[in-house]
Design a protein around this motif. Structure first.
Motif, short mmCIF file in Angstrom:
data_model
loop_
_atom_site.label_atom_id
_atom_site.label_comp_id
_atom_site.label_asym_id
_atom_site.label_seq_id
_atom_site.Cartn_x
_atom_site.Cartn_y
_atom_site.Cartn_z
N LYS A 9 0.83 -1.21 0.00
CA LYS A 9 0.00 0.00 0.00
C LYS A 9 0.86 1.25 0.00
O LYS A 9 0.60 2.21 -0.72
CB LYS A 9 -0.93 0.02 1.22
N ARG A 12 2.48 1.72 -3.42
CA ARG A 12 1.50 2.22 -4.39
C ARG A 12 1.25 3.71 -4.19
O ARG A 12 1.15 4.47 -5.15
CB ARG A 12 0.19 1.46 -4.26
N GLY A 76 -12.59 -0.15 -4.72
CA GLY A 76 -12.23 -1.48 -5.17
C GLY A 76 -11.38 -1.42 -6.42
O GLY A 76 -11.07 -0.34 -6.93
N LEU A 77 -11.00 -2.58 -6.91
CA LEU A 77 -10.15 -2.65 -8.10
C LEU A 77 -11.01 -2.70 -9.35
O LEU A 77 -12.09 -3.29 -9.35
CB LEU A 77 -9.25 -3.87 -8.02
N PHE A 79 -10.31 -3.38 -13.53
CA PHE A 79 -9.30 -3.74 -14.50
C PHE A 79 -9.73 -3.53 -15.95
O PHE A 79 -8.91 -3.58 -16.85
CB PHE A 79 -8.86 -5.19 -14.30
N ARG A 101 -3.87 3.35 -14.04
CA ARG A 101 -4.42 2.84 -12.78
C ARG A 101 -3.28 2.73 -11.78
O ARG A 101 -2.24 2.17 -12.07
CB ARG A 101 -5.06 1.47 -13.01
N GLY A 103 -3.36 1.56 -7.92
CA GLY A 103 -4.15 1.14 -6.77
C GLY A 103 -5.61 1.43 -7.01
O GLY A 103 -6.19 1.01 -8.00
N ASN A 104 -6.21 2.23 -6.11
CA ASN A 104 -7.63 2.56 -6.27
C ASN A 104 -7.84 3.91 -6.97
O ASN A 104 -8.94 4.43 -6.98
CB ASN A 104 -8.34 2.54 -4.92
N ILE A 106 -7.74 5.90 -10.61
CA ILE A 106 -7.70 5.63 -12.04
C ILE A 106 -7.83 6.93 -12.83
O ILE A 106 -8.41 7.90 -12.35
CB ILE A 106 -8.79 4.62 -12.48
#
Length: 133
Positions: A9, A12, A76-77, A79, A101, A103-104, A106
């Motif tokens: 974490k 990131r 959340g993620l 993709f 992107r 981590g969380n 984008i």
């Protein structure tokens, strides 16, 4: 005691900060950005960009926006990359693609005409200026 999850974490977070300092300068942008805190959802529809068999949707908060894109903190993620639909109460539905992107966090690039989005942003955000020259 720090565990591997905590270290990931932290790395990131440092990567995001470094990336924004390196690539996020105003001189590199075509359109001005405005800081906002707008709730939004991003959806990948089955048959378009979805990696799964069903539609995929994630909620988040738009942190900044311009006529050609937005930075969003998602819950959340997420993709999926192309042919996404960003939905906000302020702008309605906008087609877009994921361009980065971390981590969380984008970054989205809008597929729609930037001039059309710019006009909407000027109506919504007092003092929002024209594109950078």
């Amino acid at each position: 005691m720090i565990i591997a999850k905590d270290i990931k974490k932290m790395l990131r977070a440092l990567e995001v900060e470094s990336d924004h300092k390196k690539n996020g300068t105003a001189a590199d942008r075509k359109f001005r950005r405005a800081d906002v805190k707008w709730p939004a959802t991003i959806r990948a529809e089955r048959g378009h960009a979805c990696l799964h068999e069903e539609e995929r949707e994630v909620s988040g908060i738009i942190k900044d926006i311009s006529a050609n894109g937005a930075r969003i903190d998602v819950d959340g993620l997420f993709f999926e990359k192309n042919n996404l639909l960003l939905q906000t109460a302020q702008l309605g539905a906008i087609r877009c693609d994921l361009v980065w992107r971390r981590g969380n966090k984008i970054g989205l690039q809008f597929s729609e005409d930037p001039e059309k989005i710019l006009r909407k942003l000027q109506e919504l955000i007092p003092g929002f200026e024209n594109p950078l020259s």
